[in-house]
Motif scaffolding. Structure first.
Motif: not given
Length: 428
Positions: A7-16, A415-423, A425-428
């Protein structure tokens, strides 16, 4: 653990999200820096010796993030802000205008937060004066002339307001609840010192006891994760509705009611209250009046962190604040109204007030289980200390509870912010 790292790794892929994480880290660095900037005029060596000999002061230091033992410019920590928040939330139950304001959504929350910040200022001044009187009674600080005393009080007050501001920046521009994150950072920052104190008193006879303590710690972590993730799922059906040529509804979903709705907030609130009798007792012990001195001795002895009265009071406070905060953040009537508005209903339960009563019935009972769990975890370190006689790890349970709960909340936030951005497969 892999899920957290992913989750942390995927979050770093998003600039915001990366910006929010970096802002949070930067604020924590600033916090730890100022936590080691001492206030002038205090004998730090004597102060640390006093804290090492007093379990109550050691507990107070933990929840100030280590700023009190150093007597830094943030020596008061977030205690005045937490106390102000408790008082404002209690006042919403007394004054109808405040209660109505709390129900006005985002605007109401902003106004109550503004009142909390305003109330924090006088509380900080009062607690700063009390802290000076306490240290003066223990000969840790000399009698200061009026100008120096005013400067000391203003410094401590400004430190609390600055810390409160850092917490609000994290809440608005960072990740998670700022107050919880700062307390989490303070506890984590004290972990090396706690283990260092344990190592300095280590003996072969304590190997078995320390092993038991560490095993209890692992069990506590597992139990905290289990309880925080536990939910009671209430089935919701939505009736079919036809608008024009389209049909809506007709599906079923679930309303998840968490076993621990309040998270770590009840512990933080309870600690700020349960420390008061010991603080008052320590101050009154040196009073010239023998009656006040006896009262102070009673409070200090009865509300010792390893005492029965202290732990019973602590347990009841945690249970009470769990119910109180759950009632603040979860409104069954509002939820029932929203369900009815969208054509939903609980099978076998009439929409409206009957649904609200049903949700309140369930919530009251699952909250009882969560409250008893939180209260047990809060007093478990004292019980473990009596069994193992490991004095330096007395604060482990409460600290673990806060650390694990905050980490879980931060991960869920990401995780919630990743889901709201419709990414997907990030949380699988």
């Amino acid at each position: 653990m892999n899920n957290i790292l992913t989750t942390i790794s995927n979050a770093f892929k998003l600039p915001d999200l990366r910006k929010k994480i970096l802002i949070t880290i930067a604020i924590l660095v600033v916090f730890r820096f100022f936590a080691h900037v001492p206030t002038p005029g205090v004998d730090i060596a004597s102060l640390r010796q006093l804290f090492s000999q007093n379990q109550f002061l050691g507990l107070l230091d933990i929840f100030s993030g280590g700023t009190l033992a150093n007597f830094s410019v943030m020596a008061l920590g977030l205690n005045p802000y937490i106390n102000a928040s408790i008082i404002l939330q209690l006042l919403t139950l007394v004054f109808p205008k405040l209660e109505a304001l709390s129900k006005e959504g985002e605007y109401g929350r902003q106004k109550i937060n503004q009142y909390t910040r305003m109330f924090t200022l006088p509380l900080s001044i009062v607690q700063a004066i009390g802290m000076y009187a306490l240290l003066r009674s223990q000969n840790i600080i000399q009698i200061l002339p009026p100008v120096s005393l005013v400067a000391l009080i203003l410094t401590m007050t400004a430190g609390t307001l600055f810390l409160m501001w850092l917490g609000e920046i994290i809440s608005e521009q960072g990740i998670g609840n700022g107050i919880s994150v700062l307390i989490f950072a303070g506890i984590v920052g004290r972990i090396p010192i706690t283990f260092g104190q344990t190592a300095s008193t280590f003996s072969q006879e304590q190997i078995f006891n320390i092993g038991i303590f560490l095993l209890l710690g692992l069990l506590v972590i597992a139990a905290i994760v289990l309880v925080n993730e536990a939910t009671r799922r209430v089935t919701i059906h939505y009736a079919k509705r036809i608008r024009g040529n389209k049909m809506y509804g007709g599906q079923s979903t679930h309303l998840p009611l968490r076993l621990n709705q309040a998270g770590v907030i009840p512990i933080i609130f309870a600690v700020s209250i349960v420390l008061m009798p010991s603080l008052i007792g320590t101050f009154l012990q040196s009073a010239p009046n023998p009656i006040l001195a006896k009262i102070g001795l009673f409070f200090s002895g009865s509300f010792n962190p390893s005492g029965i009265l202290y732990n019973a009071f602590y347990f009841l406070l945690v249970v009470g604040f769990t119910y109180f905060y759950t009632a603040v953040i979860f409104n069954p009537t509002k939820i029932a109204t929203e369900i009815q508005k969208h054509g939903g209903f609980v099978p076998g339960i009439r929409p409206g007030s009957a649904t609200a009563s049903f949700l309140n019935y369930i919530l009251t009972r699952i909250t009882l289980a969560g409250a008893i769990f939180l209260g047990t975890i809060a007093i478990l370190p004292s019980i473990a200390q009596q069994i193992t006689n490991v004095q330096t790890l007395l604060l482990g349970g409460t600290g673990i509870l806060i650390v694990v709960s905050v980490v879980l909340e931060l991960v869920k936030n990401l995780e919630a912010q990743l889901l709201t951005r419709s990414y997907e497969g990030f949380l699988k």
